[in-house]
Design a protein around this motif. Sequence first.
Motif, short mmCIF file in Angstrom:
data_model
loop_
_atom_site.label_atom_id
_atom_site.label_comp_id
_atom_site.label_asym_id
_atom_site.label_seq_id
_atom_site.Cartn_x
_atom_site.Cartn_y
_atom_site.Cartn_z
N ALA A 158 38.19 29.74 31.96
CA ALA A 158 38.85 30.42 30.50
C ALA A 158 37.74 30.95 29.64
O ALA A 158 38.08 31.90 28.96
CB ALA A 158 39.60 29.11 29.94
N GLY A 159 36.55 30.18 29.63
CA GLY A 159 35.54 30.70 28.60
C GLY A 159 35.10 31.98 29.01
O GLY A 159 34.80 32.93 28.18
N CYS A 160 34.82 32.28 30.20
CA CYS A 160 34.66 33.83 30.81
C CYS A 160 35.47 34.80 30.45
O CYS A 160 35.19 36.13 30.34
CB CYS A 160 34.31 33.73 32.35
SG CYS A 160 32.87 32.81 32.88
N LEU A 161 36.93 34.21 30.14
CA LEU A 161 37.79 35.25 29.87
C LEU A 161 37.80 35.38 28.48
O LEU A 161 38.61 36.08 27.82
CB LEU A 161 39.22 34.75 30.28
CG LEU A 161 39.33 34.63 31.82
CD1 LEU A 161 40.76 34.06 32.15
CD2 LEU A 161 39.38 36.22 32.29
N THR A 206 42.80 31.71 36.86
CA THR A 206 41.86 32.19 35.80
C THR A 206 40.75 32.64 37.00
O THR A 206 40.06 33.41 36.53
CB THR A 206 41.31 30.88 35.27
OG1 THR A 206 40.82 29.77 36.10
CG2 THR A 206 42.60 30.44 34.20
N LEU A 207 40.22 32.29 38.01
CA LEU A 207 39.53 32.85 38.83
C LEU A 207 39.65 34.25 39.22
O LEU A 207 38.71 35.50 39.11
CB LEU A 207 39.20 32.25 40.23
CG LEU A 207 38.36 32.79 41.18
CD1 LEU A 207 36.79 32.84 40.40
CD2 LEU A 207 38.12 31.85 42.48
N GLY A 208 40.92 34.65 39.70
CA GLY A 208 41.54 35.80 39.86
C GLY A 208 41.42 36.88 38.87
O GLY A 208 41.02 38.03 38.94
N LEU A 209 41.69 36.48 37.50
CA LEU A 209 41.67 37.16 36.45
C LEU A 209 40.18 37.39 36.10
O LEU A 209 39.87 38.58 35.46
CB LEU A 209 42.42 36.44 35.13
CG LEU A 209 43.82 36.29 35.17
CD1 LEU A 209 44.41 35.33 34.31
CD2 LEU A 209 44.56 37.67 35.19
N ASN A 210 39.47 36.41 36.34
CA ASN A 210 37.79 36.95 36.12
C ASN A 210 37.30 37.96 37.26
O ASN A 210 36.52 38.85 36.62
CB ASN A 210 37.06 35.44 36.29
CG ASN A 210 36.92 34.61 35.06
OD1 ASN A 210 36.23 35.11 34.16
ND2 ASN A 210 37.79 33.58 34.93
N ILE A 211 37.82 37.74 38.50
CA ILE A 211 37.31 38.78 39.40
C ILE A 211 37.85 40.26 38.89
O ILE A 211 37.19 41.16 39.16
CB ILE A 211 37.90 38.44 40.80
CG1 ILE A 211 37.08 37.21 41.29
CG2 ILE A 211 37.71 39.69 41.75
CD1 ILE A 211 37.72 36.47 42.54
N GLN A 212 39.15 40.13 38.54
CA GLN A 212 39.80 41.59 38.15
C GLN A 212 39.29 42.04 36.89
O GLN A 212 38.89 43.24 36.98
CB GLN A 212 41.37 41.18 37.67
CG GLN A 212 41.81 42.47 37.25
CD GLN A 212 42.00 42.82 35.83
OE1 GLN A 212 41.57 41.90 34.72
NE2 GLN A 212 41.93 44.00 35.50
N LEU A 213 38.52 41.21 36.12
CA LEU A 213 37.78 41.64 34.82
C LEU A 213 36.36 42.25 35.35
O LEU A 213 35.90 43.35 35.00
CB LEU A 213 37.87 40.74 33.74
CG LEU A 213 37.22 41.09 32.54
CD1 LEU A 213 37.80 42.19 31.78
CD2 LEU A 213 36.99 39.78 31.46
N TYR A 214 35.73 41.28 35.71
CA TYR A 214 34.19 41.63 35.91
C TYR A 214 33.76 42.30 36.92
O TYR A 214 33.19 43.33 36.98
CB TYR A 214 33.48 40.16 35.86
CG TYR A 214 33.38 39.48 34.46
CD1 TYR A 214 32.74 40.18 33.41
CD2 TYR A 214 34.08 38.36 34.16
CE1 TYR A 214 32.76 39.68 32.20
CE2 TYR A 214 34.20 37.82 32.93
CZ TYR A 214 33.74 38.47 32.07
OH TYR A 214 33.55 37.72 30.63
N ALA A 215 34.61 42.02 38.22
CA ALA A 215 34.20 42.76 39.46
C ALA A 215 34.89 44.29 39.09
O ALA A 215 34.25 45.37 39.61
CB ALA A 215 35.01 42.31 40.66
#
Length: 511
Positions: A210-213, A265-274
């Motif tokens: 969540a912090g990475c988002l 949240t992992l999927g959302l991080n991958i979508q954002l950063y990747a």
Amino acid sequence: MSLDQPQENFHRIPTGTSAESSADRSNNEVVSPAVLKWAVSILLTYFGIRLVYLALNISSFVPPDEVTHAGLCNIFATVFLFPDNSPQTYEFGLVTNIPWLYYWAMGKLLHLNAFGLPDLVFLRFLNIPLAFGTVLFVRKTLLLLSNDRLTLILVITVMTNTAMFSLLSASVSYDNLTNLLAAMAIYYLFAFFKERSGSLLAASILCQLAGCLTKVTFLPLVLILGLLLLAHELKHLPLFPAALKNYARESKSQVWLYSLAILVTLGLNIQLYAGNYLTYGSLNPGMAEVVSSRNAMQYRIGARETIFQLYTEEKISYMEALIMAGDIKHPGDKSDTFFMLMNYENLKRDPRLWMGPLQYTGVWFESMVGTITGIKGHLLMLKEFRFLLPLYLLTALSLLGFAVRWRPGRSGWLPPGLLLVVCYYAGYLMYKINYSAYLYYGTPGITLQGRYLFPVISPLCVLLSLYLLRLFRSNSVRIPLALATALIFVAYDFPWFLSHATPQWYQWMPR
């Protein structure tokens, strides 16, 4: 074999001996539970009153980037999920390809404003509970190491009377959610090291994701916490899957809930950063990379970056850059751009003015202390060096206390683990972010703000308070030292602010 139960197959960090517990009990005799309760209640009430005062009175052009943060929250409030970049959003920067969790949450909560308050005031009030949550997890982190009541009072005093933390807590800023999630992630991971609960580990992972988002600078914290977890569990890695399996069998509903939240949240991080990296070659692309340079110029920071880049690449002259900088509407960013251009011009004339890493480290440390115990937003309220000397002395005593009193068999490995988190994050911030920015801009103060250390303010305050008081055995020394430290922080926060704030700090411009 369950993660929820201490097992001989799982490495467990020693948390202290009975001798140390006896010392804590002896120290606690001078602070009764009733005194602790009253002291904490008074400190938190005083903190809340000050935050409400600041939220109601401080100009929107004082807190760092508040105009932008509030504008983005309002934009996210107008859509169900995520907005798109448009002429209506350019002045606030990107609304896509950025960590969005804070803006999304505040945008949704903004619909609860049924009290006739200006949106900016309501958003400021929504940020206050985030600050109280951060203080709560600082307290919980200290209790992993010690139950000394005097230290508990001191750490809450330090946290709630740190000038920049106080101002930020009453402002609209994604830093407030970042600080809370960081304090939670650190606490839950170190509580897992101590208590061996799978739920604590899952909670830490969820807070990290969540912090990475919320803010891109959360990523270095995730890295060091991940490395600590790996180092701690490395010897027992083959047993870890079986332990997780048993934990899942014993806590099915909780495991499903955590697993679903972590996967989302992992999927959302991958979508954002990747997605950013594959599309733009960067985890955090600049505005001019996502939209046109012309549109990026409508954003105050985008304009600053574009003007400076054109000038350093010699596509425009120095005078042309100054003229373009004069068109920036935000007064703080306009003056920052003027200063950057003038400073870089001076460095071109005399390259000997450039600082090396060692010299920059001294400037960095002094600036960090000054802008944590002082205020650095779009207005400054810093303290002269002579007023910082007591803080340097207290820091030196705390470091001496750690060197003298920490022993692995007596205090366990949690304290050096927390210290490693602070040192790694501070080192990464100083050299990878701040010094790199200095080499590009030539301006020491660019991106150099004490609030950027707040993701590790929890272990920092805990270790400073704990080992400052542990340095001395006698309560006849510990009590005056705690009182003197508390008085310094209290005096350096709100009383200092009230005695130095000019009318410019109160030029109220609600949005």
